[in-house]
Design a protein around this motif. Structure first.
Motif, PDB file in Angstrom:
ATOM      1  N   ILE A   1       0.831  -1.105  -0.146  1.00  0.00           N
ATOM      2  CA  ILE A   1      -0.027  -0.037  -0.017  1.00  0.00           C
ATOM      3  C   ILE A   1       0.854   1.073  -0.035  1.00  0.00           C
ATOM      4  O   ILE A   1       0.579   2.220  -0.764  1.00  0.00           O
ATOM      5  N   LYS A   2       1.940   1.268   0.823  1.00  0.00           N
ATOM      6  CA  LYS A   2       2.988   2.627   0.981  1.00  0.00           C
ATOM      7  C   LYS A   2       3.279   2.639  -0.505  1.00  0.00           C
ATOM      8  O   LYS A   2       3.613   4.024  -0.802  1.00  0.00           O
ATOM      9  N   GLN A   3       3.836   1.587  -1.243  1.00  0.00           N
ATOM     10  CA  GLN A   3       4.449   1.764  -2.564  1.00  0.00           C
ATOM     11  C   GLN A   3       3.231   2.455  -3.378  1.00  0.00           C
ATOM     12  O   GLN A   3       3.812   3.204  -4.366  1.00  0.00           O
ATOM     13  N   LYS A   4       2.123   2.263  -3.379  1.00  0.00           N
ATOM     14  CA  LYS A   4       1.066   2.756  -4.041  1.00  0.00           C
ATOM     15  C   LYS A   4       0.866   4.472  -3.707  1.00  0.00           C
ATOM     16  O   LYS A   4       0.626   4.973  -4.497  1.00  0.00           O
ATOM     17  N   ILE A   5       0.899   4.467  -2.379  1.00  0.00           N
ATOM     18  CA  ILE A   5       0.581   5.844  -1.948  1.00  0.00           C
ATOM     19  C   ILE A   5       1.822   6.694  -2.244  1.00  0.00           C
ATOM     20  O   ILE A   5       1.569   8.083  -2.386  1.00  0.00           O
ATOM     21  N   ALA A   6       2.834   6.221  -2.284  1.00  0.00           N
ATOM     22  CA  ALA A   6       4.167   7.197  -2.277  1.00  0.00           C
ATOM     23  C   ALA A   6       4.178   8.164  -3.401  1.00  0.00           C
ATOM     24  O   ALA A   6       4.523   9.409  -3.356  1.00  0.00           O
ATOM     25  N   PRO A   7       3.831   7.611  -4.809  1.00  0.00           N
ATOM     26  CA  PRO A   7       3.841   8.522  -5.784  1.00  0.00           C
ATOM     27  C   PRO A   7       2.683   9.635  -5.867  1.00  0.00           C
ATOM     28  O   PRO A   7       2.572  10.633  -6.487  1.00  0.00           O
ATOM     29  N   ILE A   8       1.580   8.994  -5.066  1.00  0.00           N
ATOM     30  CA  ILE A   8       0.525   9.950  -5.197  1.00  0.00           C
ATOM     31  C   ILE A   8       0.653  11.225  -4.420  1.00  0.00           C
ATOM     32  O   ILE A   8       0.286  12.237  -4.700  1.00  0.00           O
ATOM     33  N   LYS A   9       1.556  10.869  -3.097  1.00  0.00           N
ATOM     34  CA  LYS A   9       1.862  12.215  -2.219  1.00  0.00           C
ATOM     35  C   LYS A   9       3.160  12.482  -2.591  1.00  0.00           C
ATOM     36  O   LYS A   9       3.557  13.402  -1.983  1.00  0.00           O
ATOM     37  N   ASN A  10       3.729  12.088  -3.630  1.00  0.00           N
ATOM     38  CA  ASN A  10       5.093  12.570  -3.729  1.00  0.00           C
ATOM     39  C   ASN A  10       6.253  12.471  -2.776  1.00  0.00           C
ATOM     40  O   ASN A  10       6.862  13.414  -2.475  1.00  0.00           O
ATOM     41  N   ILE A  11       6.161  11.231  -2.177  1.00  0.00           N
ATOM     42  CA  ILE A  11       6.998  11.011  -0.802  1.00  0.00           C
ATOM     43  C   ILE A  11       7.464   9.682  -0.915  1.00  0.00           C
ATOM     44  O   ILE A  11       6.770   8.741  -1.338  1.00  0.00           O
ATOM     45  N   ASN A  12       8.623   9.271  -0.089  1.00  0.00           N
ATOM     46  CA  ASN A  12       9.166   8.200  -0.071  1.00  0.00           C
ATOM     47  C   ASN A  12       8.251   7.199   1.007  1.00  0.00           C
ATOM     48  O   ASN A  12       7.900   7.797   1.932  1.00  0.00           O
ATOM     49  N   PRO A  13       8.121   6.009   0.537  1.00  0.00           N
ATOM     50  CA  PRO A  13       7.481   5.008   1.584  1.00  0.00           C
ATOM     51  C   PRO A  13       7.880   5.047   2.993  1.00  0.00           C
ATOM     52  O   PRO A  13       7.236   4.869   3.844  1.00  0.00           O
ATOM     53  N   GLU A  14       9.242   5.406   3.398  1.00  0.00           N
ATOM     54  CA  GLU A  14       9.697   5.192   4.687  1.00  0.00           C
ATOM     55  C   GLU A  14       9.346   6.508   5.379  1.00  0.00           C
ATOM     56  O   GLU A  14       9.395   6.639   6.730  1.00  0.00           O
ATOM     57  N   HIS A  15       8.688   7.433   4.849  1.00  0.00           N
ATOM     58  CA  HIS A  15       7.994   8.570   5.491  1.00  0.00           C
ATOM     59  C   HIS A  15       6.609   8.428   5.848  1.00  0.00           C
ATOM     60  O   HIS A  15       5.842   9.375   6.309  1.00  0.00           O
ATOM     61  N   ILE A  16       5.980   7.231   5.545  1.00  0.00           N
ATOM     62  CA  ILE A  16       4.467   6.905   5.759  1.00  0.00           C
ATOM     63  C   ILE A  16       4.394   5.877   6.640  1.00  0.00           C
ATOM     64  O   ILE A  16       4.861   4.961   6.826  1.00  0.00           O
ATOM     65  N   PHE A  17       3.204   6.088   7.643  1.00  0.00           N
ATOM     66  CA  PHE A  17       2.765   5.236   8.487  1.00  0.00           C
ATOM     67  C   PHE A  17       1.322   5.266   8.268  1.00  0.00           C
ATOM     68  O   PHE A  17       0.683   6.264   8.055  1.00  0.00           O
ATOM     69  N   LEU A  18       0.721   3.899   8.307  1.00  0.00           N
ATOM     70  CA  LEU A  18      -0.727   3.850   8.403  1.00  0.00           C
ATOM     71  C   LEU A  18      -1.324   3.172   9.551  1.00  0.00           C
ATOM     72  O   LEU A  18      -0.630   2.427  10.031  1.00  0.00           O
ATOM     73  N   GLY A  19      -2.358   4.075   9.916  1.00  0.00           N
ATOM     74  CA  GLY A  19      -3.036   3.667  11.074  1.00  0.00           C
ATOM     75  C   GLY A  19      -4.496   3.146  11.022  1.00  0.00           C
ATOM     76  O   GLY A  19      -4.854   3.609   9.988  1.00  0.00           O
ATOM     77  N   ASN A  20      -5.012   2.789  12.172  1.00  0.00           N
ATOM     78  CA  ASN A  20      -6.497   2.647  12.337  1.00  0.00           C
ATOM     79  C   ASN A  20      -7.238   3.911  12.271  1.00  0.00           C
ATOM     80  O   ASN A  20      -7.336   4.372  13.454  1.00  0.00           O
ATOM     81  N   GLY A  21      -7.357   4.596  11.112  1.00  0.00           N
ATOM     82  CA  GLY A  21      -7.966   5.967  11.207  1.00  0.00           C
ATOM     83  C   GLY A  21      -6.861   6.583  11.463  1.00  0.00           C
ATOM     84  O   GLY A  21      -5.619   6.425  11.792  1.00  0.00           O
ATOM     85  N   SER A  22      -6.951   8.015  11.672  1.00  0.00           N
ATOM     86  CA  SER A  22      -6.040   9.145  11.991  1.00  0.00           C
ATOM     87  C   SER A  22      -6.106   8.964  13.544  1.00  0.00           C
ATOM     88  O   SER A  22      -5.007   9.282  14.239  1.00  0.00           O
ATOM     89  N   ASP A  23      -7.089   8.376  14.231  1.00  0.00           N
ATOM     90  CA  ASP A  23      -7.047   8.367  15.530  1.00  0.00           C
ATOM     91  C   ASP A  23      -5.927   7.562  16.064  1.00  0.00           C
ATOM     92  O   ASP A  23      -5.220   7.594  17.258  1.00  0.00           O
ATOM     93  N   GLU A  24      -5.243   6.362  15.526  1.00  0.00           N
ATOM     94  CA  GLU A  24      -4.417   5.673  15.885  1.00  0.00           C
ATOM     95  C   GLU A  24      -2.904   6.505  15.980  1.00  0.00           C
ATOM     96  O   GLU A  24      -2.335   6.555  17.022  1.00  0.00           O
TER      97      GLU A  24
END
Length: 364
Positions: free
Chosen positions: A69-92
């Protein structure tokens, strides 16, 4: 004692704001930490080898770090996957950021009411002191007041932009000044960023090591039921969040559905355009109703509307099974209801009901 003003952003040190035991914490090592491949005879995680009781096979644990998922998000957000955390909603990630940095009964965070309620809830759960600095009457940041509220034990400043429940974007210069003069984390919550032309603060992560940006799949993407939020930050902070999160915080069905959803970014953009069109139409129709006192400017998918008698209007709408959010008791939001922009048909039902309420009030 107030924190020294005029500090350079270069003085930020992640290790200085983390709770000391978090730095040395040995995280739980799941079976998928030891082997990350997808092919093999899996006899390591005590799973059921025969499959599931459902038609879909959910007998295997999901990827704990959601790499695909992070590999797919990275080009959309123009950022490297190592800068992405995914959580249970933003609340996590909101909760994890507090847990990682704030010592219970000792440290403080700053919030700016009216704002999203989970910042205060998460801090309260962890016995973290909440310092409140009110937004201005036009719902902007009182930058000087925020910086004056900083103490040596202030760990996080929470900024919601576009803001909930007011709907407006915060001035960039205000956020920039806070980033450059505070050596704790500055969290910019961009849950509604897709509904504004303002650029995301993600583009400034390399410039400000103390910047954290939150986004979500719940709003513009229409995937609220999956409960998946995004957190963007320095690689070091992302490693800490991965260290302290539950091992498998996003289920396999949610990951699969999200991967399918990300494929339809064009559809997401179409929905945003439709919502913005409907927001314009809804605003115009609300402005023509005498019972409406004020409609605040919005950069989001909702409108904050002040009514002559918000409680009576709310009660009537509930009776008509039209559900909006009563914000009339929230700081600076006296007499206000928060109305999410619906479909054209839903918005017409709302306007028709408000007209009926108005007629009924005149007769009474």
């Amino acid at each position: 004692m107030r924190q020294c003003r005029g500090m350079s952003m270069n003085t930020f040190d992640l290790n200085k704001i983390l709770r000391p035991h978090i730095i040395s914490l040995a995280p739980y090592s799941s079976a998928r930490d030891e082997y990350t491949g997808h092919v093999g005879v899996f006899l390591d995680a005590n799973e059921n080898p025969y499959g599931s009781v459902t038609e879909e096979n959910y007998n295997r644990y999901p990827d704990p770090y959601q790499a695909e998922i992070k590999q797919k998000i990275a080009p959309i957000k123009n950022i490297n996957p190592e800068h992405i955390f995914l959580g249970n909603g933003s609340d996590e990630p909101i909760d994890l950021l507090v847990r990682a940095t704030c010592t219970p009964g000792q440290d403080h965070v700053i919030i700016m009411p009216p704002t999203y309620g989970m910042y205060e809830v998460s801090a309260s759960i962890h016995d973290v002191k909440i310092d409140k600095v009110s937004l201005t009457t036009d719902f902007q940041i009182d930058t000087e007041a925020v910086l004056n509220a900083v103490t040596p034990v202030t760990k996080i400043i929470w900024i919601c932009s576009p803001n909930n429940p007011t709907g407006n974007v915060m001035h960039q210069e205000s956020i920039r000044k806070i980033l450059e003069n505070f050596n704790g984390l500055v969290v910019v919550d961009e849950a509604y960023i897709d509904f504004t032309d303002e650029p995301s603060w993600i583009q400034h992560l390399g410039q400000y090591p103390n910047l954290v940006v939150l986004q979500t799949f719940s709003k513009a993407w229409g995937l609220a039921g999956l409960r998946i939020g995004m957190c963007f930050a320095s690689a070091g902070l992302i490693r800490i969040l991965n260290k302290i999160k539950p091992p498998y915080n996003i289920s396999l069905p949610a990951q699969q559905a999200l991967l399918e959803g990300i494929r339809h970014e064009d559809r997401k953009k179409e929905m945003v355009i439709d919502i913005l069109d409907q927001r314009f139409l809804l605003r115009n129709k609300l402005e023509n109703l005498p019972l409406v006192i004020k409609i605040y400017p919005s950069d989001s998918n909702f409108l904050l509307v002040q009514f002559e008698d918000a409680k009576a209007v709310m009660d009537y709408l509930i009776h008509e099974t039209i559900i909006v959010r009563d914000r009339s008791r929230v700081h600076l939001c006296d007499g206000c209801l928060r109305i999410t922009v619906g479909t054209g048909e839903e918005n017409e039902v709302l306007i028709d009901s408000l007209k009926k309420y108005q007629q009924k009030s005149v007769i009474v």
